[in-house]
Scaffold this motif. Structure first.
Motif, PDB file in Angstrom:
ATOM      1  N   TYR A 232      33.795 -20.372  11.813  1.00 36.32           N
ATOM      2  CA  TYR A 232      33.331 -21.644  11.262  1.00 36.32           C
ATOM      3  C   TYR A 232      33.354 -21.615   9.735  1.00 36.32           C
ATOM      4  CZ  TYR A 232      31.589 -22.349  16.026  1.00 36.32           C
ATOM      5  OH  TYR A 232      31.484 -22.467  17.375  1.00 36.32           O
ATOM      6  N   ILE A 233      32.939 -20.473   9.162  1.00 37.20           N
ATOM      7  CA  ILE A 233      32.899 -20.355   7.708  1.00 37.20           C
ATOM      8  C   ILE A 233      34.305 -20.441   7.123  1.00 37.20           C
ATOM      9  CG2 ILE A 233      32.324 -18.799   5.807  1.00 37.20           C
ATOM     10  CD1 ILE A 233      30.033 -17.723   7.538  1.00 37.20           C
ATOM     11  N   ASN A 234      35.236 -19.684   7.691  1.00 40.94           N
ATOM     12  CA  ASN A 234      36.604 -19.687   7.163  1.00 40.94           C
ATOM     13  C   ASN A 234      37.258 -21.055   7.317  1.00 40.94           C
ATOM     14  OD1 ASN A 234      36.607 -17.027   6.297  1.00 40.94           O
ATOM     15  ND2 ASN A 234      37.328 -16.235   8.263  1.00 40.94           N
ATOM     16  N   GLU A 235      37.006 -21.697   8.450  1.00 41.08           N
ATOM     17  CA  GLU A 235      37.606 -23.017   8.687  1.00 41.08           C
ATOM     18  C   GLU A 235      37.098 -24.037   7.679  1.00 41.08           C
ATOM     19  OE1 GLU A 235      37.909 -26.367  12.265  1.00 41.08           O
ATOM     20  OE2 GLU A 235      36.955 -24.418  12.635  1.00 41.08           O
ATOM     21  N   ALA A 236      35.779 -24.034   7.438  1.00 42.81           N
ATOM     22  CA  ALA A 236      35.212 -24.994   6.488  1.00 42.81           C
ATOM     23  C   ALA A 236      35.573 -24.637   5.050  1.00 42.81           C
ATOM     24  CB  ALA A 236      33.695 -25.054   6.654  1.00 42.81           C
ATOM     25  N   GLN A 237      35.679 -23.344   4.760  1.00 42.68           N
ATOM     26  CA  GLN A 237      35.985 -22.912   3.399  1.00 42.68           C
ATOM     27  C   GLN A 237      37.393 -23.317   2.965  1.00 42.68           C
ATOM     28  OE1 GLN A 237      33.781 -21.819   1.455  1.00 42.68           O
ATOM     29  NE2 GLN A 237      34.688 -20.613  -0.173  1.00 42.68           N
ATOM     30  N   LYS A 238      38.294 -23.478   3.934  1.00 44.45           N
ATOM     31  CA  LYS A 238      39.650 -23.911   3.610  1.00 44.45           C
ATOM     32  C   LYS A 238      39.672 -25.348   3.092  1.00 44.45           C
ATOM     33  CE  LYS A 238      41.927 -20.929   7.023  1.00 44.45           C
ATOM     34  NZ  LYS A 238      42.717 -20.892   8.292  1.00 44.45           N
ATOM     35  N   VAL A 239      38.713 -26.154   3.519  1.00 46.96           N
ATOM     36  CA  VAL A 239      38.652 -27.554   3.089  1.00 46.96           C
ATOM     37  C   VAL A 239      38.055 -27.659   1.697  1.00 46.96           C
ATOM     38  CG1 VAL A 239      37.750 -29.847   3.633  1.00 46.96           C
ATOM     39  CG2 VAL A 239      38.475 -28.303   5.482  1.00 46.96           C
ATOM     40  N   ALA A 240      36.906 -27.014   1.492  1.00 44.94           N
ATOM     41  CA  ALA A 240      36.212 -27.053   0.198  1.00 44.94           C
ATOM     42  C   ALA A 240      35.188 -25.924   0.190  1.00 44.94           C
ATOM     43  CB  ALA A 240      35.526 -28.395  -0.023  1.00 44.94           C
ATOM     44  N   PRO A 241      34.837 -25.416  -0.995  1.00 45.66           N
ATOM     45  CA  PRO A 241      33.810 -24.372  -1.071  1.00 45.66           C
ATOM     46  C   PRO A 241      32.503 -24.851  -0.442  1.00 45.66           C
ATOM     47  CG  PRO A 241      34.967 -24.546  -3.156  1.00 45.66           C
ATOM     48  CD  PRO A 241      35.424 -25.697  -2.320  1.00 45.66           C
ATOM     49  N   LEU A 242      31.913 -24.025   0.405  1.00 46.80           N
ATOM     50  CA  LEU A 242      30.690 -24.388   1.103  1.00 46.80           C
ATOM     51  C   LEU A 242      29.488 -24.313   0.169  1.00 46.80           C
ATOM     52  CD1 LEU A 242      31.214 -22.485   4.478  1.00 46.80           C
ATOM     53  CD2 LEU A 242      31.749 -24.855   3.935  1.00 46.80           C
ATOM     54  N   LYS A 243      28.529 -25.206   0.404  1.00 51.95           N
ATOM     55  CA  LYS A 243      27.318 -25.232  -0.413  1.00 51.95           C
ATOM     56  C   LYS A 243      26.357 -24.142   0.044  1.00 51.95           C
ATOM     57  CE  LYS A 243      24.200 -28.548   0.037  1.00 51.95           C
ATOM     58  NZ  LYS A 243      23.522 -29.848  -0.068  1.00 51.95           N
ATOM     59  N   VAL A 244      25.769 -23.457  -0.929  1.00 60.01           N
ATOM     60  CA  VAL A 244      24.771 -22.425  -0.678  1.00 60.01           C
ATOM     61  C   VAL A 244      23.525 -22.779  -1.475  1.00 60.01           C
ATOM     62  CG1 VAL A 244      24.212 -19.973  -0.794  1.00 60.01           C
ATOM     63  CG2 VAL A 244      26.561 -20.686  -0.349  1.00 60.01           C
ATOM     64  N   ILE A 245      22.372 -22.735  -0.817  1.00 61.86           N
ATOM     65  CA  ILE A 245      21.096 -23.027  -1.468  1.00 61.86           C
ATOM     66  C   ILE A 245      20.272 -21.744  -1.489  1.00 61.86           C
ATOM     67  CG2 ILE A 245      19.055 -24.499  -1.486  1.00 61.86           C
ATOM     68  CD1 ILE A 245      20.567 -26.476   0.243  1.00 61.86           C
ATOM     69  N   ALA A 246      19.728 -21.417  -2.658  1.00 64.97           N
ATOM     70  CA  ALA A 246      18.887 -20.234  -2.816  1.00 64.97           C
ATOM     71  C   ALA A 246      17.424 -20.664  -2.872  1.00 64.97           C
ATOM     72  CB  ALA A 246      19.265 -19.466  -4.076  1.00 64.97           C
ATOM     73  N   PHE A 247      16.599 -19.996  -2.062  1.00 67.03           N
ATOM     74  CA  PHE A 247      15.165 -20.240  -2.027  1.00 67.03           C
ATOM     75  C   PHE A 247      14.439 -18.937  -2.367  1.00 67.03           C
ATOM     76  CE2 PHE A 247      16.686 -23.770   0.402  1.00 67.03           C
ATOM     77  CZ  PHE A 247      15.724 -24.751   0.334  1.00 67.03           C
ATOM     78  N   THR A 248      13.152 -19.054  -2.644  1.00 61.82           N
ATOM     79  CA  THR A 248      12.328 -17.862  -2.733  1.00 61.82           C
ATOM     80  C   THR A 248      12.290 -17.193  -1.363  1.00 61.82           C
ATOM     81  OG1 THR A 248      10.369 -19.231  -2.302  1.00 61.82           O
ATOM     82  CG2 THR A 248      10.904 -18.744  -4.606  1.00 61.82           C
ATOM     83  N   THR A 249      11.911 -15.925  -1.318  1.00 59.60           N
ATOM     84  CA  THR A 249      11.964 -15.177  -0.066  1.00 59.60           C
ATOM     85  C   THR A 249      11.052 -15.767   1.005  1.00 59.60           C
ATOM     86  OG1 THR A 249      10.338 -13.645  -1.031  1.00 59.60           O
ATOM     87  CG2 THR A 249      12.654 -13.000  -1.122  1.00 59.60           C
ATOM     88  N   ASP A 250      10.004 -16.483   0.597  1.00 57.59           N
ATOM     89  CA  ASP A 250       9.146 -17.122   1.596  1.00 57.59           C
ATOM     90  C   ASP A 250       9.688 -18.475   2.043  1.00 57.59           C
ATOM     91  OD1 ASP A 250       8.685 -18.678  -0.620  1.00 57.59           O
ATOM     92  OD2 ASP A 250       6.575 -18.137  -0.848  1.00 57.59           O
ATOM     93  N   GLY A 251      10.805 -18.923   1.445  1.00 60.03           N
ATOM     94  CA  GLY A 251      11.446 -20.166   1.856  1.00 60.03           C
ATOM     95  C   GLY A 251      10.742 -21.430   1.419  1.00 60.03           C
ATOM     96  N   LYS A 252       9.732 -21.327   0.535  1.00 58.25           N
ATOM     97  CA  LYS A 252       8.947 -22.503   0.168  1.00 58.25           C
ATOM     98  C   LYS A 252       9.490 -23.231  -1.056  1.00 58.25           C
ATOM     99  CE  LYS A 252       4.620 -20.708   2.103  1.00 58.25           C
ATOM    100  NZ  LYS A 252       3.220 -20.338   1.813  1.00 58.25           N
TER     101      LYS A 252
END
Length: 389
Positions: A232-252
């Protein structure tokens, strides 16, 4: 007298009859009231529950994981010449730009070597000029000069010319060595803790550096994803760079948004994961090298998905189910099939249709067919753990 007595008896019988009828009627009313009260007490009261409508919306599918922030480029700055440190031109933790002076080493020995190389070139240039004049004289003498003398003089000129070329190389080397006495930043970034002080003797052969510099604009995050998600990652990455969101380790707290740039060329067979690298602009410097973060990678978006809160889906020995509210305010049990779940919401693949009222609270009091009274539940789901496909 007889007539009056007869009328009295008639009136007495009528009064007794009326009293009897009135008593019988009161008894019937009381009995009916008891039956109604018994029926009311036998009927169970309506169960109060919370309910929300089943939604039809686009559902983002995220992969969550843990990652480590690292500098986009990291350099351990070392000296390339030996000498004593005369000056330190940076402070620890300072943002330095490429080419900024960091440390200055005593330049006098290297300046002397440069001056010596320049003097040697001047000497050889003078010898070359004299040799050229002698060659011109031998050439003008013609037959009065021997061929051997002329050839020897030409060789002398060629040797001195080559010697000057060697002198130029020596000067260039001496200038390079002199320039190394000024240690400059090779990249822009944050300077770490200083590892030397003024007055120390540094050597090019030692492994101890002067300072480390980490580039934080942009900055990178290394994290992992399950290997079954790799297609899924490779297939979507071929279309456009995938979005990544960084959170604090507690996810808040959300820290930054970036893009997936690199998928590692090999799966880790011991853990069954693939290493990924995301890049963030980090203009506000909220990410710092070595920091641990929680990551969310947007793999794909399910279009027009049927979505309910996680609390609506219940578990039993017969599988998953949910309670819906019928138009006559009765609870109906529906067996459901679910897909991905994220942030307190679950995709229902079968069993529910958009617009139905689904019970999200109070299910433990509900049975199929129970009369319910509903309260509107909050549309903002509480954060929940992710159940991946």
């Amino acid at each position: 007298m007889k007539t009056s007595r007869a009328i009295g008896w008639i009136l007495l019988v009528a009064a007794l009859g009326g009293a009897g009828y009135y008593g019988w009627q009161r008894y019937q009313d009381a009995d009916a009231a008891k039956k109604i009260a018994a029926q009311k007490s036998a009927r169970p009261p309506a169960v109060r529950v919370s309910a929300v409508p089943v939604e039809k919306t686009d559902f983002p599918v995220f992969l969550t994981g843990l990652g480590t922030v690292q500098g986009f480029n990291t350099v351990q700055v070392r000296t390339r010449v030996d000498g004593q440190i005369d000056k330190i031109a940076f402070t620890e933790g300072q943002l330095v730009n490429e080419g900024d002076l960091l440390v200055e080493i005593d330049p006098r020995p290297f300046q002397a070597a440069l001056d010596q190389a320049k003097a040697k070139r001047a000497q050889d240039e003078a010898n070359l000029n004299n040799a050229n004049l002698d060659l011109q004289r031998f050439t003008k003498l013609g037959e009065f000069a021997t061929r051997q003398q002329t050839d020897t003089q030409r060789a002398t000129v060629a040797q001195l010319t080559a010697q000057i070329a060697s002198d130029e190389a020596a000067i260039a080397n001496a200038q390079t060595q002199l320039s190394y006495t000024q240690v400059k930043a090779p990249i822009s970034g944050v300077a770490g803790l200083r590892q030397v002080d003024i007055g120390n003797i540094v050597n090019a052969s030692t492994q101890t550096g002067v300072v480390s510099i980490a580039q934080i604009e942009p900055i990178a995050v290394i994290f992992t994803a399950p290997e079954e998600q790799l297609p899924y990652i490779n297939e979507a990455q071929k279309v456009a760079p995938l979005k990544v969101i960084a959170f604090t380790t507690d996810g808040k707290k959300q820290l930054a948004e970036g893009k997936l740039m690199v998928v590692n060329n090999q799966v880790d067979t011991t853990s069954g994961t693939i290493r990924l690298k995301a890049v963030f602009d980090n203009k506000d410097h909220v990410l710092w090298p070595g920091q641990s973060v929680s990551t969310r990678l947007l793999v794909r978006t399910l279009k027009d998905a049927t979505v309910v809160p996680d609390d609506a889906v219940q578990h039993s020995t017969n599988g998953l189910y949910a309670y819906t509210v019928s138009p006559d305010s009765k609870a109906e049990l529906r067996k459901v099939k679910v897909g991905v779940s994220f942030d307190g919401r679950t995709v229902v693949e079968d069993g529910l249709t958009p617009g139905q009222q689904v019970i999200t609270g109070g299910q433990f009091k509900v049975q199929p067919g129970s009369v319910v009274t509903t309260a509107v539940a909050s549309s903002d789901p509480a954060p929940a753990k992710v159940r991946q496909e």
